[in-house]
Scaffold this motif. Structure first.
Motif, mmCIF file in Angstrom:
data_model
loop_
_atom_site.group_PDB
_atom_site.id
_atom_site.type_symbol
_atom_site.label_atom_id
_atom_site.label_comp_id
_atom_site.label_asym_id
_atom_site.label_seq_id
_atom_site.Cartn_x
_atom_site.Cartn_y
_atom_site.Cartn_z
ATOM 1 N N LEU A 194 0.416 3.158 11.819
ATOM 2 C CA LEU A 194 -0.712 3.339 10.907
ATOM 3 C C LEU A 194 -0.486 4.553 10.013
ATOM 4 O O LEU A 194 -0.712 4.507 8.799
ATOM 5 C CB LEU A 194 -1.996 3.504 11.719
ATOM 6 N N GLY B 57 1.792 4.576 5.428
ATOM 7 C CA GLY B 57 1.380 5.192 4.172
ATOM 8 C C GLY B 57 2.425 6.131 3.600
ATOM 9 O O GLY B 57 2.499 6.323 2.390
ATOM 10 N N GLN C 30 0.952 5.955 -3.100
ATOM 11 C CA GLN C 30 0.655 6.708 -1.880
ATOM 12 C C GLN C 30 -0.817 6.534 -1.539
ATOM 13 O O GLN C 30 -1.684 6.732 -2.392
ATOM 14 C CB GLN C 30 0.975 8.185 -2.099
ATOM 15 N N LEU C 31 -1.083 6.148 -0.292
ATOM 16 C CA LEU C 31 -2.448 5.903 0.131
ATOM 17 C C LEU C 31 -2.897 6.982 1.107
ATOM 18 O O LEU C 31 -2.143 7.396 1.987
ATOM 19 C CB LEU C 31 -2.561 4.538 0.814
ATOM 20 N N GLN D 281 -7.889 5.259 2.578
ATOM 21 C CA GLN D 281 -7.457 4.119 1.776
ATOM 22 C C GLN D 281 -6.662 3.122 2.605
ATOM 23 O O GLN D 281 -6.754 1.915 2.400
ATOM 24 C CB GLN D 281 -6.627 4.599 0.584
ATOM 25 N N ARG D 282 -5.871 3.653 3.544
ATOM 26 C CA ARG D 282 -5.109 2.758 4.417
ATOM 27 C C ARG D 282 -6.045 1.925 5.280
ATOM 28 O O ARG D 282 -5.873 0.723 5.454
ATOM 29 C CB ARG D 282 -4.164 3.578 5.295
ATOM 30 N N LEU E 278 2.653 -2.693 4.627
ATOM 31 C CA LEU E 278 1.242 -2.613 4.982
ATOM 32 C C LEU E 278 0.944 -3.484 6.199
ATOM 33 O O LEU E 278 0.240 -3.067 7.127
ATOM 34 C CB LEU E 278 0.382 -3.046 3.792
ATOM 35 N N GLY F 10 2.397 -1.922 9.326
ATOM 36 C CA GLY F 10 1.535 -0.836 9.773
ATOM 37 C C GLY F 10 0.288 -1.349 10.453
ATOM 38 O O GLY F 10 -0.147 -0.816 11.476
#
Length: 407
Positions: A64, A68, A209-210, A214-215, A352, A355
């Motif tokens: 997680l 990112g 970049q998050l 945001q992730r 994504l 993750g």
């Protein structure tokens, strides 16, 4: 170098890495070697649960945070190599520390757990890049074949290393035997990076970049909009907990008969034989690129493993058959879990999704710790029986997930 030559080179690179990685993981096998080492160091069922939570669920959850960081990178290979070299450092430090041990003590158990955490989390960092590179550098038509052949080559290689592990555990006394294993593992893992230096990687699609919030928002959107991903998460959170159940088998066996280094090596050999058997059969009899039948088979074997452990007689010979089953089950998971994830994701969203797959594997964090608390209260029999029932819930996900290359 044309496209087909690059494909062949990358295909070979993943197989080279798989071979050396398989040799490495035998020396620090999470199902046999490390649990028995911890038990000899004075660990309890709770410590074993923490180990399993860190090595399986915790490592996945850390993706997680790492997704990112890695997602915006144009080239993922540097991040992949950095993660692996950090794992090498953790193994070398663990080998040196274990070599100095004398007797048992909780501080030693916690130090070992801390070093295993570093080893495991750096592997999680590398895995995000690995999954993305595999998806972008290997054509879709070759992926399942690669995963199956990779497992077969790894299984052949680990038989030889399992024999060496048995010799080391039998001929050297504690803690020199385990220290030797960890130092050898560090060296072999360094050799495994040869494969990744071979890979020809093109620039990945650009991503932004998050932040952490945001992730979470992006993960929530994927879960809401992608039914296949919801079903995938259901599968790894039900049937997938078999991975964090296997380390408890050594503790259960220790309540029935004595286990020394030689017997630990025997269990490892039998487990590797099960893995080799499963991969050989899949290589020759699994046709096409479909995963449906493999999903059904994985759920069935995962369901049966804890029950067969309970039904086996109290002798090392009969109990070793349980590890034949764990080897087959683990080999299947190493094919279906990354394979299905590759098929339900795209080149653009794969980091994504990887993750999310890690962050969403919550039961592999919670289950082993819960089991560590419950075993002293309910006993292994009740905990294993409840585990099998829970694992069977994954059959719905195996049936319902839909993708062109899955069914």
């Amino acid at each position: 170098m044309d496209k087909q030559q690059i494909q062949r080179r990358n295909y070979a690179a993943f197989l080279v890495h798989a071979f050396f990685l398989a040799l490495t993981m035998n020396f620090i096998d999470i199902n046999t070697v490390v649990p028995n080492m911890l038990a000899e160091s004075g660990a309890t069922a709770l410590h074993m649960g923490i180990l399993s939570s860190i090595m399986i669920g915790g490592a996945s959850f850390m993706q997680l945070l790492f997704a990112g960081i890695i997602f915006p990178l144009k080239r993922k290979k540097p991040a992949l190599l950095a993660g692996i070299y950090l794992r090498v450092a953790a193994l070398m430090a663990l080998g040196i520390f274990v070599r100095t041990l004398s007797g048992t003590g909780l501080w030693k158990v916690w130090t070992i757990l801390a070093l295993m955490t570093l080893f495991s989390f750096s592997g999680a960092f590398a895995n995000i890049s690995y999954t993305d590179i595999l998806g972008r550098t290997i054509e879709a038509t070759r992926r399942k074949r690669l995963l199956t052949v990779k497992q077969l080559i790894a299984s052949v290689g680990v038989i030889a290393s399992a024999l060496l592990v048995k010799v080391i555990l039998s001929s050297l006394s504690y803690p020199r035997n385990y220290a030797t294993l960890f130092l050898l593992a560090g060296g072999l893992l360094m050799l495994a990076t040869i494969g990744f230096w071979m890979i020809r990687e093109e620039d990945a699609p650009m991503g932004e970049q998050l932040s952490l919030s945001q992730r979470f928002a992006a993960f929530g959107k994927v879960i809401k909009e992608d039914r296949n991903m919801r079903l995938y998460l259901l599968l790894i959170n039900t049937s997938g907990v078999i991975l964090s159940t296997i380390p408890f088998l050594i503790l259960y066996a220790r309540t029935r008969f004595p286990i020394d280094g030689s017997l630990t090596g025997t269990f490892l050999l039998v487990q590797m034989a099960g893995s080799l058997l499963a991969n050989t059969l899949l290589t020759f009899f699994s046709q096409g690129q479909r995963y449906r039948r493999l999903l059904y088979l994985f759920v069935a074997l995962a369901f049966a493993t804890p029950l067969i452990a309970l039904l086996s007689s109290a002798s090392p010979l009969s109990f070793s058959l349980v590890f034949l089953l764990t080897g087959s089950t683990s080999a299947l998971y190493q094919i279906v879990a990354p394979g299905v994830l590759l098929e339900i994701s795209t080149d653009e969203n794969r980091p994504l999704y990887a993750g999310l797959a890690g962050a969403g594997s919550l039961m592999n964090i919670l289950y082993p710790i819960l089991a560590g608390f419950l075993v002293p209260v309910l006993g292994f029999g009740m905990v294993f029986a409840l585990t099998s029932i829970y694992i069977l819930l994954g059959i719905y996900a195996a049936f319902a997930i839909r993708c062109e290359r899955i069914s």
